[in-house]
Design a protein around this motif. Structure first.
Motif, mmCIF file in Angstrom:
data_model
loop_
_atom_site.group_PDB
_atom_site.id
_atom_site.type_symbol
_atom_site.label_atom_id
_atom_site.label_comp_id
_atom_site.label_asym_id
_atom_site.label_seq_id
_atom_site.Cartn_x
_atom_site.Cartn_y
_atom_site.Cartn_z
ATOM 1 N N LYS A 1 39.321 6.035 -25.199
ATOM 2 C CA LYS A 1 37.818 5.444 -25.656
ATOM 3 C C LYS A 1 37.548 4.270 -24.107
ATOM 4 O O LYS A 1 39.103 3.797 -23.792
ATOM 5 C CB LYS A 1 37.647 4.203 -27.236
ATOM 6 N N GLU A 2 36.914 4.607 -23.381
ATOM 7 C CA GLU A 2 36.790 3.376 -22.207
ATOM 8 C C GLU A 2 36.143 1.942 -22.556
ATOM 9 O O GLU A 2 36.519 1.401 -21.931
ATOM 10 C CB GLU A 2 35.879 4.751 -21.621
ATOM 11 N N THR A 3 34.941 2.140 -23.229
ATOM 12 C CA THR A 3 34.720 1.015 -23.089
ATOM 13 C C THR A 3 34.660 0.503 -24.763
ATOM 14 O O THR A 3 34.721 1.639 -25.882
ATOM 15 C CB THR A 3 33.695 0.414 -22.428
ATOM 16 N N GLY B 1 42.915 1.780 -13.327
ATOM 17 C CA GLY B 1 41.321 1.425 -12.405
ATOM 18 C C GLY B 1 40.739 3.354 -12.095
ATOM 19 O O GLY B 1 41.357 3.887 -12.647
ATOM 20 N N HIS B 2 38.981 3.162 -12.179
ATOM 21 C CA HIS B 2 39.356 4.077 -10.946
ATOM 22 C C HIS B 2 37.505 3.733 -10.812
ATOM 23 O O HIS B 2 36.976 2.935 -10.657
ATOM 24 C CB HIS B 2 38.650 5.473 -12.278
ATOM 25 N N ILE B 3 37.433 4.974 -9.984
ATOM 26 C CA ILE B 3 35.961 5.338 -8.828
ATOM 27 C C ILE B 3 35.212 6.243 -9.887
ATOM 28 O O ILE B 3 35.686 7.429 -8.910
ATOM 29 C CB ILE B 3 36.117 5.055 -8.023
ATOM 30 N N ALA C 1 27.932 1.696 -12.905
ATOM 31 C CA ALA C 1 28.894 0.537 -11.996
ATOM 32 C C ALA C 1 29.682 1.612 -12.274
ATOM 33 O O ALA C 1 30.444 0.985 -11.152
ATOM 34 C CB ALA C 1 28.896 -0.042 -13.765
ATOM 35 N N CYS C 2 30.749 3.015 -12.768
ATOM 36 C CA CYS C 2 31.642 3.222 -12.920
ATOM 37 C C CYS C 2 31.806 3.788 -10.849
ATOM 38 O O CYS C 2 32.732 4.287 -10.382
ATOM 39 C CB CYS C 2 32.284 4.081 -13.345
ATOM 40 N N ALA C 3 30.001 4.038 -10.393
ATOM 41 C CA ALA C 3 30.709 4.586 -8.496
ATOM 42 C C ALA C 3 30.906 3.425 -7.887
ATOM 43 O O ALA C 3 31.724 3.695 -6.974
ATOM 44 C CB ALA C 3 28.588 5.026 -9.023
ATOM 45 N N ASP D 1 34.576 0.422 -7.131
ATOM 46 C CA ASP D 1 35.758 0.599 -7.958
ATOM 47 C C ASP D 1 36.288 -0.542 -8.935
ATOM 48 O O ASP D 1 35.439 -1.689 -8.621
ATOM 49 C CB ASP D 1 37.273 0.377 -6.598
ATOM 50 N N HIS D 2 37.162 -0.268 -9.801
ATOM 51 C CA HIS D 2 36.620 -1.224 -11.062
ATOM 52 C C HIS D 2 37.845 -1.075 -12.294
ATOM 53 O O HIS D 2 38.664 0.370 -11.598
ATOM 54 C CB HIS D 2 35.803 -1.196 -12.115
ATOM 55 N N GLY D 3 38.554 -1.588 -13.228
ATOM 56 C CA GLY D 3 39.114 -0.652 -14.097
ATOM 57 C C GLY D 3 38.563 -0.909 -15.861
ATOM 58 O O GLY D 3 37.445 -1.510 -16.087
ATOM 59 N N HIS D 4 39.423 0.002 -16.484
ATOM 60 C CA HIS D 4 38.936 -0.535 -17.648
ATOM 61 C C HIS D 4 40.435 -0.691 -18.887
ATOM 62 O O HIS D 4 41.552 0.054 -18.166
ATOM 63 C CB HIS D 4 38.379 1.194 -18.388
ATOM 64 N N ASN D 5 39.876 -1.169 -20.228
ATOM 65 C CA ASN D 5 41.360 -0.909 -20.865
ATOM 66 C C ASN D 5 41.059 0.112 -21.758
ATOM 67 O O ASN D 5 40.370 0.022 -22.921
ATOM 68 C CB ASN D 5 41.429 -2.297 -21.640
HETATM 69 NI NI NI Z 1 34.459 2.990 -15.048
#
Ligand code: NI
Length: 139
Positions: free
Chosen positions: A127-129, A19-21, A38-40, A42-46
């Motif tokens: 690679k974030e997305t 997760g990150h913000i 959208a990264c502003a 709280d959410h997560g990435h694979n």
């Molecule tokens: Ni993000």
């Protein structure tokens, strides 16, 4: 005549979920949204992490480095600390770091440099997305 040897890179790919913000406390919501989108929130990435090292091919094994060894070291030094964690608050070596892909990739580079026996770290690709990736390479 001098024939230069080609450089051989070998790459191991690993994955983690975190997760990150992305928000700077000194900015208001509008500014954070404008810059980080959208990264502003709280959410997560694979995340996908590629670690490339170079070296000479060992005559006995035919390999630059055993990729199982790379896998073990990267898991110990990086994946163990970040997988299923929150990058803003759970990772000691990311403390005080705004966890953009750039900053996280650079922190991973610094964590791994000099830690791979008999091989030289050449590249860390994070690679974030599907659409975004950052590469840190030896300068
Ligand atoms: Ni993000």
């Amino acid at each position: 005549m001098h024939m230069s040897q080609p450089r051989i890179n070998v790459t191991r790919r690993l994955t983690f979920a975190a997760g990150h913000i992305l928000a700077k406390p000194e900015w208001d919501d509008a500014r954070n949204r404008e810059v980080f989108g959208a990264c502003a929130g709280d959410h997560g990435h694979n995340y996908e992490l590629e670690v490339s090292v170079s070296g000479s091919v060992d005559e006995d094994t035919g390999m630059v480095i055993n990729l199982r060894e790379v896998d073990r070291i990267v898991k110990d030094l990086v994946i163990h600390d970040v997988d299923h964690r929150h990058l803003n608050r759970d990772v000691p070596w990311l403390e005080g770091c705004l966890p953009t892909t750039e900053n996280v990739a650079l922190a991973i580079w610094r964590r791994l440099e000099g830690r791979l026996p008999s091989a030289r770290l050449e590249r860390v690709r994070l690679k974030e997305t599907e659409n975004n990736a950052v590469e840190v390479e030896r300068g």
